[in-house]
Design a protein around this motif. Structure first.
Motif, PDB file in Angstrom:
ATOM      1  N   LYS A  41       0.817  -1.218   0.000  1.00 49.92           N
ATOM      2  CA  LYS A  41       0.000   0.000   0.000  1.00 49.92           C
ATOM      3  C   LYS A  41       0.851   1.268   0.000  1.00 49.92           C
ATOM      4  O   LYS A  41       0.326   2.365  -0.159  1.00 49.92           O
ATOM      5  N   MET A  42       2.156   1.112   0.167  1.00 53.09           N
ATOM      6  CA  MET A  42       3.020   2.285   0.226  1.00 53.09           C
ATOM      7  C   MET A  42       3.039   3.034  -1.115  1.00 53.09           C
ATOM      8  O   MET A  42       3.134   4.256  -1.136  1.00 53.09           O
ATOM      9  N   GLY A  43       2.938   2.310  -2.207  1.00 55.60           N
ATOM     10  CA  GLY A  43       2.859   2.966  -3.511  1.00 55.60           C
ATOM     11  C   GLY A  43       1.591   3.789  -3.651  1.00 55.60           C
ATOM     12  O   GLY A  43       1.624   4.929  -4.130  1.00 55.60           O
ATOM     13  N   GLN A  44       0.471   3.218  -3.220  1.00 51.84           N
ATOM     14  CA  GLN A  44      -0.803   3.932  -3.235  1.00 51.84           C
ATOM     15  C   GLN A  44      -0.718   5.170  -2.335  1.00 51.84           C
ATOM     16  O   GLN A  44      -1.203   6.238  -2.705  1.00 51.84           O
ATOM     17  N   LEU A  45      -0.075   5.012  -1.210  1.00 46.01           N
ATOM     18  CA  LEU A  45       0.089   6.111  -0.285  1.00 46.01           C
ATOM     19  C   LEU A  45       0.851   7.253  -0.965  1.00 46.01           C
ATOM     20  O   LEU A  45       0.430   8.409  -0.895  1.00 46.01           O
ATOM     21  N   GLU A  68      -3.960  18.386   5.590  1.00 46.66           N
ATOM     22  CA  GLU A  68      -4.025  17.477   6.740  1.00 46.66           C
ATOM     23  C   GLU A  68      -3.970  16.017   6.296  1.00 46.66           C
ATOM     24  O   GLU A  68      -3.277  15.205   6.914  1.00 46.66           O
ATOM     25  N   ALA A  69      -4.671  15.699   5.231  1.00 41.51           N
ATOM     26  CA  ALA A  69      -4.657  14.321   4.724  1.00 41.51           C
ATOM     27  C   ALA A  69      -3.268  13.953   4.203  1.00 41.51           C
ATOM     28  O   ALA A  69      -2.779  12.844   4.436  1.00 41.51           O
ATOM     29  N   ARG A  70      -2.610  14.907   3.534  1.00 40.81           N
ATOM     30  CA  ARG A  70      -1.244  14.658   3.041  1.00 40.81           C
ATOM     31  C   ARG A  70      -0.289  14.429   4.204  1.00 40.81           C
ATOM     32  O   ARG A  70       0.523  13.498   4.188  1.00 40.81           O
ATOM     33  N   ILE A  71      -0.401  15.237   5.228  1.00 44.94           N
ATOM     34  CA  ILE A  71       0.468  15.089   6.399  1.00 44.94           C
ATOM     35  C   ILE A  71       0.230  13.735   7.073  1.00 44.94           C
ATOM     36  O   ILE A  71       1.189  13.055   7.456  1.00 44.94           O
ATOM     37  N   ASP A  72      -1.030  13.329   7.184  1.00 44.08           N
ATOM     38  CA  ASP A  72      -1.335  12.014   7.770  1.00 44.08           C
ATOM     39  C   ASP A  72      -0.687  10.893   6.965  1.00 44.08           C
ATOM     40  O   ASP A  72      -0.123   9.945   7.529  1.00 44.08           O
ATOM     41  N   LEU A  73      -0.758  10.994   5.645  1.00 42.68           N
ATOM     42  CA  LEU A  73      -0.144   9.986   4.783  1.00 42.68           C
ATOM     43  C   LEU A  73       1.372   9.960   4.955  1.00 42.68           C
ATOM     44  O   LEU A  73       1.986   8.890   5.055  1.00 42.68           O
ATOM     45  N   GLN A  74       1.965  11.135   5.003  1.00 41.28           N
ATOM     46  CA  GLN A  74       3.417  11.205   5.142  1.00 41.28           C
ATOM     47  C   GLN A  74       3.871  10.688   6.515  1.00 41.28           C
ATOM     48  O   GLN A  74       4.914  10.038   6.620  1.00 41.28           O
ATOM     49  N   GLU A  75       3.073  10.952   7.534  1.00 42.72           N
ATOM     50  CA  GLU A  75       3.397  10.424   8.862  1.00 42.72           C
ATOM     51  C   GLU A  75       3.272   8.903   8.887  1.00 42.72           C
ATOM     52  O   GLU A  75       4.089   8.214   9.513  1.00 42.72           O
ATOM     53  N   ALA A  76       2.279   8.362   8.197  1.00 36.14           N
ATOM     54  CA  ALA A  76       2.128   6.909   8.113  1.00 36.14           C
ATOM     55  C   ALA A  76       3.312   6.296   7.367  1.00 36.14           C
ATOM     56  O   ALA A  76       3.837   5.254   7.766  1.00 36.14           O
ATOM     57  N   ASN A  77       3.728   6.955   6.292  1.00 34.47           N
ATOM     58  CA  ASN A  77       4.894   6.487   5.544  1.00 34.47           C
ATOM     59  C   ASN A  77       6.139   6.484   6.435  1.00 34.47           C
ATOM     60  O   ASN A  77       6.892   5.509   6.465  1.00 34.47           O
ATOM     61  N   GLN A  78       6.348   7.559   7.165  1.00 35.24           N
ATOM     62  CA  GLN A  78       7.519   7.649   8.038  1.00 35.24           C
ATOM     63  C   GLN A  78       7.439   6.609   9.154  1.00 35.24           C
ATOM     64  O   GLN A  78       8.454   6.004   9.517  1.00 35.24           O
ATOM     65  N   ALA A  79       6.234   6.374   9.665  1.00 29.87           N
ATOM     66  CA  ALA A  79       6.062   5.359  10.709  1.00 29.87           C
ATOM     67  C   ALA A  79       6.442   3.977  10.185  1.00 29.87           C
ATOM     68  O   ALA A  79       7.069   3.178  10.895  1.00 29.87           O
TER      69      ALA A  79
END
Length: 143
Positions: A41-45, A68-79
């Motif tokens: 799912k990282m590609g979709q992210l 806000e949605a972009r930041i949430d996605l980027q935080e999930a990616n970093q996590a």
């Protein structure tokens, strides 16, 4: 008689050890399975981050939602990146891939990592779902 007791004790110890190793191997497989579930799912992210970035300069409330949605996605990616790094630092390839027996300390770590990867799965899935909803709202208003 003493030989029978000794043999039974050894057999019991072997069974207990085998069960412990099987539990560890199963738990490690479950942790890796969660990782393997969300990794694709990282590609979709990343694609969603790109779509949101294109729209976030909008000065309306929708623009704020994009950011806000972009930041949430980027935080999930970093996590995800942080979890993989930490997991790789804690466990050897033999422990991860070959089921090598874990020390008591590493078993505690595996318990922690199982909880972390489940929370990570939720973070990734919810951030993707939220981004898709925000983008769907945009599609509904522009249609």
């Amino acid at each position: 008689m003493k030989k029978h007791i000794l043999l039974l004790t050894l057999a019991f110890a072997a069974i207990v050890t085998s069960c412990k190793e099987e539990k560890e191997a199963t738990q490690m497989k479950e942790v890796i399975a969660v990782h393997d579930e969300v990794m694709p799912k990282m590609g979709q992210l990343g694609q969603l981050v790109g779509k949101l970035k294109e729209r976030e300069n909008d000065s309306t409330d929708l623009g704020k939602e994009y950011r806000e949605a972009r930041i949430d996605l980027q935080e999930a990616n970093q996590a995800m990146m942080d979890w993989m790094q930490n997991f790789g630092d804690r466990f050897s390839p033999d422990e991860i891939m070959k089921g090598k027996e874990l020390s008591p300390e590493k078993q505690e770590w595996l318990d922690e990592e199982e909880e972390k990867v489940k929370a990570l799965r939720e973070q990734i899935n919810s951030s993707i779902e939220n981004a898709q909803e925000v983008l769907a709202v945009d599609n509904d208003t522009t249609s």
